[in-house]
Design an enzyme around this catalytic site. Structure first.
Site, PDB file in Angstrom:
ATOM      1  N   ASP A  80       4.279 -10.904  -4.859  1.00  0.00           N
ATOM      2  CA  ASP A  80       4.292  -9.492  -4.488  1.00  0.00           C
ATOM      3  C   ASP A  80       5.490  -8.761  -5.114  1.00  0.00           C
ATOM      4  OD1 ASP A  80       3.232  -7.327  -3.170  1.00  0.00           O
ATOM      5  OD2 ASP A  80       4.091  -7.820  -1.214  1.00  0.00           O
ATOM      6  N   HIS A  81       5.243  -7.593  -5.688  1.00  0.00           N
ATOM      7  CA  HIS A  81       6.300  -6.727  -6.220  1.00  0.00           C
ATOM      8  C   HIS A  81       7.214  -7.402  -7.251  1.00  0.00           C
ATOM      9  CE1 HIS A  81       5.549  -3.108  -3.871  1.00  0.00           C
ATOM     10  NE2 HIS A  81       5.220  -3.916  -2.878  1.00  0.00           N
ATOM     11  N   HIS A 178       6.168   1.930   2.508  1.00  0.00           N
ATOM     12  CA  HIS A 178       6.522   0.612   3.035  1.00  0.00           C
ATOM     13  C   HIS A 178       7.383   0.725   4.298  1.00  0.00           C
ATOM     14  CE1 HIS A 178       5.743  -0.600  -1.265  1.00  0.00           C
ATOM     15  NE2 HIS A 178       5.089  -1.547  -0.610  1.00  0.00           N
ATOM     16  N   GLY A 179       7.319  -0.280   5.150  1.00  0.00           N
ATOM     17  CA  GLY A 179       8.221  -0.350   6.295  1.00  0.00           C
ATOM     18  C   GLY A 179       7.695   0.372   7.531  1.00  0.00           C
ATOM     19  N   GLY A 207       1.976  -0.446   2.187  1.00  0.00           N
ATOM     20  CA  GLY A 207       2.536   0.419   3.230  1.00  0.00           C
ATOM     21  C   GLY A 207       1.528   0.786   4.301  1.00  0.00           C
ATOM     22  N   ALA A 208       0.631  -0.147   4.629  1.00  0.00           N
ATOM     23  CA  ALA A 208      -0.468   0.165   5.558  1.00  0.00           C
ATOM     24  C   ALA A 208      -0.081   0.015   7.028  1.00  0.00           C
ATOM     25  CB  ALA A 208      -1.674  -0.722   5.244  1.00  0.00           C
ATOM     26  N   SER A 209       1.104  -0.512   7.307  1.00  0.00           N
ATOM     27  CA  SER A 209       1.514  -0.652   8.708  1.00  0.00           C
ATOM     28  C   SER A 209       1.689   0.731   9.316  1.00  0.00           C
ATOM     29  CB  SER A 209       2.832  -1.429   8.803  1.00  0.00           C
ATOM     30  OG  SER A 209       2.643  -2.747   8.343  1.00  0.00           O
ATOM     31  N   ASN A 228      -2.282  -4.748   1.918  1.00  0.00           N
ATOM     32  CA  ASN A 228      -1.120  -5.579   2.216  1.00  0.00           C
ATOM     33  C   ASN A 228      -0.667  -5.333   3.651  1.00  0.00           C
ATOM     34  OD1 ASN A 228      -1.380  -5.932  -0.529  1.00  0.00           O
ATOM     35  ND2 ASN A 228       0.785  -5.652  -0.960  1.00  0.00           N
TER      36      ASN A 228
HETATM   37 CO    CO Z   1       4.166  -3.385  -1.178  1.00  0.00          CO
END
Ligand code: CO
Ligand code: CO
Length: 288
Positions: A80-81, A178-179, A207-209, A228
């Site tokens: 990832d990333h 993100h976060g 950044g789906a949280s 993700n």
């Molecule tokens: Co990401």
């Protein structure tokens, strides 16, 4: 099963309107929870490990590679990333079947040039590549982005990026970050549809949280193929473990029980995400 590529696990996602979760893992207990959820639903899954401070991968990766080979569902091991060509090359040597090259903080043309180099190298090794066009920004405390500010993906830019790089999956920015969010994100579904209509490559949501269940449904319905999940997952699992702490007494019981609970709680959270991502639609093909 042999380790699966990103293309293999994302097959038919776009046509059948479901997404496959990419779950970051940093230890044994979490990994077992993620794989148990995938096996219970018999759905493919993406295990992600990031190019940011985390576990000692020299010990962790051989375990992941061996564990995946003994799993009954297709599992992709995704880096990832990835922050550079060299980081992606190291990941491929270590056994990842998929790498993300995140050139989203670069200019559009530099991003294309870097991503193209990584794709050429990775495809020669039968490894798939995710790129990012536009930039998914970061909320406070995120370790995933190199810049905090986010800018939306232009549909035409997505089409040009895909045409010039031949990535196997494409992360796009439509309003997530993100976060941990301070307030609920506003997702630009119109933009997602416009991107979807111009590119055929599987789209990826970072950044789906913090999205609502309805947001997830609309994201999947409108073309997100890989989602993700990290922040939500770790927050849910650690807060439940914190609640359990007072009842865990002896030190011996502690480490064993905490490990078992991490596996059980992460399995439950991953099952919830599999339902949100509608991944079980994969079984509809075989019934049809
Ligand atoms: Co990401
Ligand atoms: Co629907």
């Amino acid at each position: 099963m042999p380790i699966a590529t990103l293309r293999e696990v994302l097959k038919n996602t776009r046509e059948n309107h479901f997404a496959v979760g990419a779950f970051d893992t940093m230890d044994h207990a979490f990994t077992e929870g993620i794989l148990a959820a995938a096996e219970e639903t018999q759905t493919p899954v993406i295990l992600a490990a990031g190019d940011f401070p985390g576990p000692d991968y020299s010990n962790f990766l051989p375990y992941l590679v061996d564990r995946i080979s003994r799993t009954s569902v297709p599992v992709c091991l995704h880096f990832d990333h990835g922050g550079s060509f060299e980081a992606c090359a190291r990941a491929i040597r270590a056994g990842f079947s998929s790498v993300m090259i995140d050139g989203s903080a670069l200019s559009f043309s530099e991003n294309i040039a870097l991503t193209k180099r990584v794709v050429e190298m990775a495809h020669a090794c039968h490894v798939d590549v995710e790129g990012e066009v536009g930039h998914v920004g970061a909320n406070a405390g995120s370790v995933e982005s190199r810049r905090d500010d986010s800018w939306y993906t232009e549909p035409e830019a997505a089409a040009e990026f895909f045409e010039k790089t031949s990535v196997d999956a494409l992360a796009v920015a439509i309003g997530t970050a993100h976060g941990v969010y301070k307030e609920a994100p506003k997702i630009d579904f119109e933009r997602l549809r416009a991107i979807r209509s111009r590119v055929s490559v599987p789209l990826v949501m970072h950044g789906a949280s913090g999205l609502s269940d309805e947001d997830f449904h609309r994201a999947v319905e409108n073309g997100m193929c890989k989602i993700n999940a990290f922040t939500n997952l770790t927050l849910a699992v650690t807060s439940r473990i914190a609640d359990d702490m007072p009842s865990l007494i002896s030190p011996l019981q502690m480490s064993h029980e905490i490990s078992l609970k991490m596996t059980a709680y992460s399995k439950q959270e991953v099952l919830r995400h599999i339902r949100l991502f509608e991944t079980e639609k994969i079984h509809e093909r075989s019934r049809a």
